[in-house]
Design a protein around this motif. Structure first.
Motif, short mmCIF file in Angstrom:
data_model
loop_
_atom_site.label_atom_id
_atom_site.label_comp_id
_atom_site.label_asym_id
_atom_site.label_seq_id
_atom_site.Cartn_x
_atom_site.Cartn_y
_atom_site.Cartn_z
N ALA A 146 -27.20 -9.17 26.12
CA ALA A 146 -27.66 -8.35 27.24
C ALA A 146 -27.09 -6.94 27.16
O ALA A 146 -27.72 -5.98 27.62
N ARG A 147 -25.92 -6.82 26.59
CA ARG A 147 -25.27 -5.50 26.47
C ARG A 147 -25.24 -5.00 25.03
O ARG A 147 -24.53 -4.06 24.70
N LYS A 148 -26.02 -5.64 24.17
CA LYS A 148 -26.15 -5.25 22.77
C LYS A 148 -24.81 -5.23 22.05
O LYS A 148 -24.53 -4.34 21.25
N ILE A 149 -24.00 -6.25 22.34
CA ILE A 149 -22.72 -6.43 21.67
C ILE A 149 -22.88 -7.52 20.64
O ILE A 149 -23.08 -8.69 20.99
N PRO A 150 -22.82 -7.20 19.36
CA PRO A 150 -22.98 -8.25 18.35
C PRO A 150 -21.73 -9.12 18.27
O PRO A 150 -20.63 -8.71 18.63
N ALA A 151 -21.91 -10.34 17.80
CA ALA A 151 -20.77 -11.23 17.58
C ALA A 151 -19.89 -10.68 16.46
O ALA A 151 -20.39 -10.14 15.47
N CYS A 152 -18.58 -10.85 16.60
CA CYS A 152 -17.67 -10.38 15.55
C CYS A 152 -17.97 -11.08 14.22
O CYS A 152 -17.88 -10.46 13.15
N VAL A 153 -18.34 -12.36 14.27
CA VAL A 153 -18.57 -13.10 13.04
C VAL A 153 -19.80 -12.60 12.29
O VAL A 153 -19.94 -12.84 11.09
N ALA A 154 -20.69 -11.87 12.99
CA ALA A 154 -21.89 -11.37 12.34
C ALA A 154 -21.56 -10.35 11.26
O ALA A 154 -22.31 -10.19 10.29
N CYS A 155 -20.43 -9.65 11.41
CA CYS A 155 -20.02 -8.66 10.41
C CYS A 155 -18.77 -9.11 9.65
O CYS A 155 -18.69 -8.92 8.43
N HIS A 156 -17.82 -9.68 10.35
CA HIS A 156 -16.52 -9.97 9.75
C HIS A 156 -16.44 -11.35 9.11
O HIS A 156 -15.36 -11.77 8.69
N GLY A 157 -17.56 -12.03 9.01
CA GLY A 157 -17.60 -13.31 8.33
C GLY A 157 -17.45 -14.48 9.29
O GLY A 157 -16.77 -14.38 10.31
N GLU A 158 -18.09 -15.59 8.94
CA GLU A 158 -18.05 -16.77 9.81
C GLU A 158 -16.63 -17.27 10.03
O GLU A 158 -16.31 -17.82 11.07
N ARG A 159 -15.76 -17.06 9.04
CA ARG A 159 -14.36 -17.49 9.17
C ARG A 159 -13.46 -16.34 9.58
O ARG A 159 -12.23 -16.48 9.61
N LEU A 160 -14.06 -15.18 9.85
CA LEU A 160 -13.32 -13.99 10.30
C LEU A 160 -12.28 -13.53 9.28
O LEU A 160 -11.28 -12.92 9.64
N THR A 161 -12.54 -13.80 8.02
CA THR A 161 -11.63 -13.39 6.95
C THR A 161 -12.12 -12.15 6.23
O THR A 161 -11.56 -11.76 5.20
N GLY A 162 -13.17 -11.52 6.76
CA GLY A 162 -13.71 -10.33 6.13
C GLY A 162 -14.80 -10.64 5.12
O GLY A 162 -15.03 -11.80 4.77
N VAL A 163 -15.45 -9.59 4.68
CA VAL A 163 -16.53 -9.71 3.68
C VAL A 163 -16.34 -8.61 2.65
O VAL A 163 -16.23 -7.43 2.99
N ALA A 164 -16.28 -8.99 1.39
CA ALA A 164 -16.15 -8.01 0.32
C ALA A 164 -17.44 -7.19 0.21
O ALA A 164 -18.53 -7.73 0.46
N PRO A 165 -17.35 -5.93 -0.12
CA PRO A 165 -16.11 -5.24 -0.51
C PRO A 165 -15.46 -4.42 0.59
O PRO A 165 -14.41 -3.85 0.36
N ALA A 166 -16.06 -4.35 1.80
CA ALA A 166 -15.60 -3.30 2.71
C ALA A 166 -15.42 -3.70 4.17
O ALA A 166 -15.16 -2.85 5.01
N ILE A 167 -15.53 -5.00 4.50
CA ILE A 167 -15.39 -5.42 5.90
C ILE A 167 -14.10 -6.22 6.03
O ILE A 167 -13.92 -7.23 5.35
N PRO A 168 -13.18 -5.81 6.91
CA PRO A 168 -11.87 -6.47 6.97
C PRO A 168 -11.91 -7.78 7.73
O PRO A 168 -12.79 -8.02 8.56
N GLY A 169 -10.94 -8.64 7.46
CA GLY A 169 -10.72 -9.82 8.26
C GLY A 169 -10.04 -9.46 9.56
O GLY A 169 -9.40 -8.41 9.68
N LEU A 170 -10.16 -10.33 10.56
CA LEU A 170 -9.60 -10.05 11.89
C LEU A 170 -8.47 -10.99 12.27
O LEU A 170 -7.76 -10.73 13.25
N LEU A 171 -8.29 -12.07 11.53
CA LEU A 171 -7.23 -13.01 11.88
C LEU A 171 -5.90 -12.54 11.31
O LEU A 171 -5.84 -11.86 10.30
N GLY A 172 -4.82 -12.95 11.98
CA GLY A 172 -3.49 -12.58 11.54
C GLY A 172 -3.03 -11.23 12.03
O GLY A 172 -1.94 -10.77 11.68
#
Length: 250
Positions: A146-172
């Motif tokens: 409703a507010r056009k906020i995408p899910a964090c996992v949509a960019c940072h990976g389903e496990r939130l560990t980042g996506v190579a080569p340029a998207i960081p993980g969020l855990l830790g």
């Protein structure tokens, strides 16, 4: 007042002089003793990034001021070094460190830290209600359409560990660090190559949303064996200037 006998005074003076000479001789190196050789430092990248390690120790430091950068995707680290050097991110110490470094050297530094994978420290206790944590979980995994906020996992990976080569993980990451970065995006103290997707996301989140997301992320125990994903599971919901174009966007 007792007067010392002249003979005793002379003996004392001679003894003190002898002790002084023997101490000086003991402290001085022998005439035929070679001076100690200066230690030879190997010219390695690890030696060159020693100033970085003073704050970003892979095995010890992970706080709101000096976050863990070990194991982050190489492209992400390279982009952040560029952002500090070129003025898109503001932190005087970092700017001073990289101000005159050329692009190839920044890539070497990024590759060095990306290859480090030490064990994560335990997740710190988070002061948050169950309702706040649930809201954070929803935003992380589902977003808010409703507010056009995408899910964090949509960019940072389903496990939130980042996506190579340029998207960081969020855990830790500590909660205070995550909060501070959202504040920096809002205040434009942190920017990225245009289009700046995270600045857009940060502008759509309320203070309560930020607290909920940071609290939920900081409470999750990271997997020490986890690595960034090789590619996004689906086209990214937003275009990001620091992410290669082939990642696509919806």
């Amino acid at each position: 007042m007792t007067t010392r006998h002249p003979l005793i005074s002379s003996l004392c003076a001679a003894l003190c002089a002898a002790l002084h000479v023997s101490t000086a001789l003991a402290a001085a190196p022998a005439a035929n003793e070679a001076p100690a050789a200066a230690p030879v430092l190997r010219d390695t990248l690890e030696q060159r990034v020693a100033p970085c390690l003073a704050c970003h120790q892979p095995r010890e430091r992970n706080d709101a001021y000096f976050p863990r950068i070990a194991g982050k995707p190489e492209g992400y680290l390279y982009n952040q070094l560029l952002n500090f050097r070129d003025g898109r991110r503001r932190f005087p110490l970092m700017t001073y460190m990289v101000d005159h470094l050329p692009d190839p050297y920044l890539r070497e530094i990024a590759a060095f830290f990306s290859a480090q994978h030490p064990v994560y420290p335990p997740a710190a206790p988070v002061a948050a209600t169950a309702e706040q944590l649930e809201r954070g979980r929803q935003l992380v995994h589902q977003g808010d359409s409703a507010r056009k906020i995408p899910a964090c996992v949509a960019c940072h990976g389903e496990r939130l560990t980042g996506v190579a080569p340029a998207i960081p993980g969020l855990l830790g990451l500590p909660r205070d660090y995550i909060n501070a970065q959202f504040g920096a995006w809002r205040n434009k103290a942190r920017r990225a190559q245009a289009p700046d997707c995270m600045a857009d996301v940060a502008s759509r989140l309320t203070d309560a949303d930020v607290a909920a997301v940071s609290g939920w992320l900081a409470s999750q125990p990271p997997d020490a064996q986890a690595r960034p994903a090789d590619a996004p599971a689906a086209p990214l919901p937003l275009r990001c200037g620091g992410v290669p174009a082939q990642a696509g966007a919806r």
